[in-house]
Design an enzyme around this catalytic site. Structure first.
Site, PDB file in Angstrom:
ATOM      1  N   HIS A 373     -17.507  -7.718 -28.963  1.00  0.00           N
ATOM      2  CA  HIS A 373     -18.887  -8.196 -29.050  1.00  0.00           C
ATOM      3  C   HIS A 373     -19.821  -7.088 -29.473  1.00  0.00           C
ATOM      4  O   HIS A 373     -19.480  -5.906 -29.415  1.00  0.00           O
ATOM      5  CB  HIS A 373     -19.314  -8.905 -27.770  1.00  0.00           C
ATOM      6  CG  HIS A 373     -19.676  -8.056 -26.590  1.00  0.00           C
ATOM      7  ND1 HIS A 373     -20.966  -7.668 -26.340  1.00  0.00           N
ATOM      8  CD2 HIS A 373     -18.940  -7.571 -25.567  1.00  0.00           C
ATOM      9  CE1 HIS A 373     -20.997  -6.984 -25.197  1.00  0.00           C
ATOM     10  NE2 HIS A 373     -19.783  -6.897 -24.713  1.00  0.00           N
ATOM     11  N   ASP A 383     -20.854  -0.268 -23.540  1.00  0.00           N
ATOM     12  CA  ASP A 383     -20.621  -1.722 -23.528  1.00  0.00           C
ATOM     13  C   ASP A 383     -21.628  -2.417 -24.408  1.00  0.00           C
ATOM     14  O   ASP A 383     -22.774  -2.627 -24.006  1.00  0.00           O
ATOM     15  CB  ASP A 383     -20.731  -2.217 -22.084  1.00  0.00           C
ATOM     16  CG  ASP A 383     -20.507  -3.715 -21.958  1.00  0.00           C
ATOM     17  OD1 ASP A 383     -20.118  -4.345 -22.947  1.00  0.00           O
ATOM     18  OD2 ASP A 383     -20.727  -4.253 -20.861  1.00  0.00           O
ATOM     19  N   GLU A 420     -22.101 -12.231 -26.034  1.00  0.00           N
ATOM     20  CA  GLU A 420     -21.020 -12.166 -25.053  1.00  0.00           C
ATOM     21  C   GLU A 420     -21.594 -11.958 -23.665  1.00  0.00           C
ATOM     22  O   GLU A 420     -21.130 -12.510 -22.681  1.00  0.00           O
ATOM     23  CB  GLU A 420     -20.076 -11.019 -25.413  1.00  0.00           C
ATOM     24  CG  GLU A 420     -18.803 -10.956 -24.558  1.00  0.00           C
ATOM     25  CD  GLU A 420     -18.941 -10.084 -23.328  1.00  0.00           C
ATOM     26  OE1 GLU A 420     -17.978  -9.983 -22.563  1.00  0.00           O
ATOM     27  OE2 GLU A 420     -20.023  -9.500 -23.121  1.00  0.00           O
ATOM     28  N   GLU A 421     -22.646 -11.124 -23.608  1.00  0.00           N
ATOM     29  CA  GLU A 421     -23.199 -10.760 -22.307  1.00  0.00           C
ATOM     30  C   GLU A 421     -23.729 -11.966 -21.545  1.00  0.00           C
ATOM     31  O   GLU A 421     -23.716 -11.985 -20.322  1.00  0.00           O
ATOM     32  CB  GLU A 421     -24.307  -9.710 -22.474  1.00  0.00           C
ATOM     33  CG  GLU A 421     -23.825  -8.359 -23.006  1.00  0.00           C
ATOM     34  CD  GLU A 421     -22.920  -7.616 -22.033  1.00  0.00           C
ATOM     35  OE1 GLU A 421     -22.604  -8.160 -20.970  1.00  0.00           O
ATOM     36  OE2 GLU A 421     -22.526  -6.481 -22.359  1.00  0.00           O
ATOM     37  N   ASP A 448     -13.757  -4.499 -25.674  1.00  0.00           N
ATOM     38  CA  ASP A 448     -15.151  -4.677 -25.255  1.00  0.00           C
ATOM     39  C   ASP A 448     -15.691  -3.273 -25.025  1.00  0.00           C
ATOM     40  O   ASP A 448     -16.234  -2.669 -25.943  1.00  0.00           O
ATOM     41  CB  ASP A 448     -15.178  -5.554 -23.991  1.00  0.00           C
ATOM     42  CG  ASP A 448     -16.576  -5.922 -23.555  1.00  0.00           C
ATOM     43  OD1 ASP A 448     -17.506  -5.153 -23.834  1.00  0.00           O
ATOM     44  OD2 ASP A 448     -16.746  -6.977 -22.908  1.00  0.00           O
ATOM     45  N   HIS A 548     -24.622  -1.690 -18.009  1.00  0.00           N
ATOM     46  CA  HIS A 548     -25.690  -2.697 -18.158  1.00  0.00           C
ATOM     47  C   HIS A 548     -27.083  -2.185 -17.786  1.00  0.00           C
ATOM     48  O   HIS A 548     -27.951  -2.975 -17.432  1.00  0.00           O
ATOM     49  CB  HIS A 548     -25.359  -3.964 -17.353  1.00  0.00           C
ATOM     50  CG  HIS A 548     -24.256  -4.776 -17.966  1.00  0.00           C
ATOM     51  ND1 HIS A 548     -23.870  -6.007 -17.481  1.00  0.00           N
ATOM     52  CD2 HIS A 548     -23.453  -4.545 -19.027  1.00  0.00           C
ATOM     53  CE1 HIS A 548     -22.873  -6.495 -18.203  1.00  0.00           C
ATOM     54  NE2 HIS A 548     -22.599  -5.615 -19.152  1.00  0.00           N
TER      55      HIS A 548
HETATM   56 ZN   LIG Z   1     -19.247  -6.036 -22.893  1.00  0.00          ZN
END
Ligand SMILES: [Zn+2]
Length: 732
Positions: A373, A383, A420-421, A448, A548
């Site tokens: 992603h 990420d 995707e998140e 990922d 995140h």
């Molecule tokens: Zn991810």
């Protein structure tokens, strides 16, 4: 999101004192390449492929990967934003430059965007906290952070949370697992009507919201405790890799184990022209989105609330890393209240997958799909764009082969997924748009988090475990030796992603790398668990406490993960070899004997659990079916090694075996999930539950349901075995 990162929250080890920058590994060149193996399963004569592999391996470039990562992460690029579209165009141009047939594929999907977030805490009516505090570290200490003041960073929020304005007393519920809520009930602390404060870790955040809502909570706050990914683990950013006091973990709270993808279109694709009549209206998606407001917090914002809580001391394992004793909150009344006011702009928004194809020459309908992603909660250096940069270098390598005249036997599809998140949306919608092609897709290779540190690890269906081990023996490690050697060493040192779970391994061999199970939390889910496409997921991990948050940016990456991008290069090589080998194998390299052995082991473990739970169940036909599958797998292996002119039909049979493991009616309460062997756990989320129908029936202590599920699994295993037996007993 990524399961790898979720696991990292509670699996991170106290080795942060080992800084990569103390011993920066050098780029590996053809001079360091291991000698290629003389034979590889699936190839009649590996020598030509070995030459192709060597040409490929020389291309992925560490410096270029670094430049690509820097470009991809120069701005926050939340799905559907203009900055996200700019990354789609950038990736598409890279695909085109390598010679891929490239298109940007839009979908229209339901996304919530925060307009206004206010969280206030009160102790006996006195305000003790007003947040959220913006993510910030002192610019004068340890170099600060050059990205944190970007105005395009959205306030920290949870994807799929509704708007809401609630004020209620607070209860602390540890990780918010079913066991934690049960414990609170036993302690006489009701959750009904309360705002539940839980910490990240142990399970998928959407399950925390799911369980809190089921217990009658009116709101949920999820905070990052320093015991889980902050200063208790090691130095916080920018000094070290762990989460600073203001760092917040964003993330989706969609009920992913019910179904992933766009909440309004389970099972069908959210194409831009899909009429509204085909969609579930946004106010009727309760099976997939929470109905109560949910928001993340930093520990700086959570601490005053937690410290003020009355009520009994928590059970000692619930104590986190903050310097005061944690209490549950009062059974009644409650002097500590929180006001949550979340205003979300929730509507259909356009997202963009980038799809690049290399047509196959021999098996044009047999797609080899590989993806990562591209969207991120903020900058997404680890990420997901460490995976994207590596994937672009894999594509760079494929492009060089194309220019030299190479053409793959099977069609290669490279995908850069969006959203995707928010719930695996770009990949799920694309898979749902291609049901017929998915029947012939021979593999899906996911990445990922490509690189958060130096420890390579992989998960796969058991039929592809040896495939991935083989590939890692061909790729040099920056630490010396091969990726396989270092993978094995890190597993022995318990540094990998899959430590401490021997119940999932059929053989406790110390001399062979254990390949993990696929749960969920990334884009392999629709491929494997909806359509039965054999899948793998690879990445290289290390201490990573900024998951995140706004601090998952290029500065964090070059200070902590991979300053010289040599693990990016390694990742590009492994990912590319997966694609090359699957695209050009004479015979599909699926090992069904290994698969059958894994399933036999899962059944033994489930049977023992059922006995412990005093359930009266008949496992005999199921055990016989699993043994039959293992035997058929062994019998077909010799055909895989010698097949010649009948390769086409043998390949079709092998692919049909995986499809036979799908249960047409799906799993109880969640029919979108059709795979008989792997699913995300209903109450764990990212963690794999093996033979989920049976194991979750046992968890529910439901004898009738479990026996039905044993029956369905028995049928699936017999179906798969009988497909394989046709091939084994039908020589050319
Ligand atoms: Zn991810």
């Amino acid at each position: 999101m990524t399961r790898q990162a979720a696991v990292a929250l509670f699996a991170l080890l106290p080795f942060s004192s080992v800084s990569v920058s103390q011993n920066v590994p050098a780029s590996t060149s053809p001079a360091n390449f291991p000698a290629p193996p003389s034979s590889v399963f699936g190839f009649h004569d590996f020598s030509a492929q070995a030459r192709l592999d060597q040409t490929f391996l020389a291309v992925p470039d560490a410096k270029l990967a670094g430049e690509e990562l820097k470009e991809l992460t120069k701005a926050p690029h939340w799905a559907s934003s203009p900055e996200d579209y700019a990354t789609a165009v950038y990736v598409a141009n890279k695909f085109k430059a390598a010679g891929l047939e490239t298109e940007i594929v839009p979908y229209k999907v339901l996304l919530n965007k925060p307009v206004h977030i206010l969280i206030e805490g009160f102790d006996n009516g006195r305000k003790i906290m007003s947040g959220p505090t913006p993510e910030h570290v002192d610019p004068k200490v340890d170099g600060g952070d050059p990205f944190q003041d970007d105005k395009r960073i959205l306030p920290a929020f949870n994807g799929s949370s509704p708007s809401g304005d609630v004020t209620a007393p607070v209860v602390y519920a540890n990780y918010g697992t079913p066991a934690d809520f049960k414990k609170l009930a036993e302690m006489g602390i009701p959750v009904k009507g309360k705002i539940v404060l839980v910490r990240y870790g142990d399970n998928y955040r959407g399950i925390k919201a799911y369980d809190a809502q089921r217990a009658g909570a009116v709101g949920v706050l999820i905070y990052s405790d320093p015991a889980d990914d902050g200063y208790v683990r090691g130095d916080a950013y920018p000094k070290g890799p762990y989460r600073p006091s203001t760092g917040v973990q964003r993330g989706a709270v969609q009920f992913l184990p019910i179904y992933p993808g766009d909440a309004t279109t389970p099972g069908i694709a959210s194409t831009p022209d899909l009429p509204d009549s085909k969609r579930i209206p946004a106010d009727k998606i309760q099976s997939n989105w929470p109905s109560i407001p949910v928001n993340p917090l930093s520990y700086q914002d959570a601490a005053p609330i937690l410290q003020a809580l009355g009520g009994p001391d928590t059970p000692r394992p619930w104590q986190g890393g903050l310097p005061f004793t944690y209490h549950t909150g009062a059974a009644e009344g409650g002097k500590v209240t929180v006001h949550m006011n979340l205003q979300m702009d929730t509507k259909l928004r356009t997202i963009w997958d980038v799809i690049g194809k290399i047509p196959g020459t021999q098996y044009t309908n047999d797609w080899v799909v590989a993806g990562n992603h591209r969207d991120a909660w903020t900058f997404g250096a680890v990420d997901p764009n460490s995976g994207t940069a590596a994937m672009l270098e894999s594509v760079h390598g494929l492009g060089v082969l194309l220019k030299q005249g190479w053409k793959p036997k099977r069609t290669i599809v490279i995908a850069s997924w969006d959203a995707e998140e928010e719930g695996l949306i770009g990949s799920t919608e694309w898979v749902e748009a291609h049901p017929d092609q998915m029947k012939n897709a021979v593999a899906y290779f996911n990445t990922d988090v490509g690189v958060s540190g130096p420890n390579f690890d992989a998960s796969a269906v058991p039929s592809l475990a040896e495939f991935i081990r083989q590939i890692t023996r061909e790729v040099p490690s920056p630490k010396g030796g091969t990726v396989y050697d270092q993978w094995l060493a890190s597993q022995k040192a318990n540094l990998g992603r899959h430590q401490g779970r021997p119940e999932h391994a059929p053989t406790a061999s110390v001399d062979q790398v254990h390949v993990g199970e696929l749960g969920s939390g990334s884009d392999f889910t629709p491929f494997l668990q909806h359509d039965g496409v054999p899948s793998t997921d690879i990445g290289s991990g290390g201490p990573y406490g900024v998951y995140h948050s706004a601090f998952d940016n290029y500065n964090w990456f070059i200070r902590n993960a991979d300053p010289t991008f040599v693990y990016e290069q390694q990742q590009a090589r492994v990912f590319g070899l997966e694609i090359l080998h699957m695209a050009d194998a004479d015979i599909l390299p699926y090992n069904y004997a290994a698969y059958g052995q894994h399933i036999e082991h899962y059944i033994q473990a489930a049977s023992a659990r059922a006995t412990q739970s005093k359930l009266q169940l008949d496992f005999a036909p199921l055990e016989a079916a699993a043994k039959r599958l293992t035997a058929a797998g062994s019998a077909v292996e010799s055909r895989q090694n010698m097949a010649g002119s009948d390769a086409t039909s043998l390949n079709q049979t092998l692919r049909a075996t995986e499809a036979a493991l799908l249960i047409p009616e799906g799993l109880p309460k969640r029919p979108w999930y059709k795979h008989a062997i792997y699913a995300p756990g209903e109450f764990t989320g990212y963690e794999a539950v093996v033979i989920p129908g049976v194991n979750e029936g046992i968890d529910a202590a439901d004898q009738a349901r479990t026996q039905t599920q044993i029956g369905r699994l028995t049928e699936a295993l017999n179906r798969a075995a009988s497909v394989l037996e046709t091939a084994a007993h039908n020589p050319q």
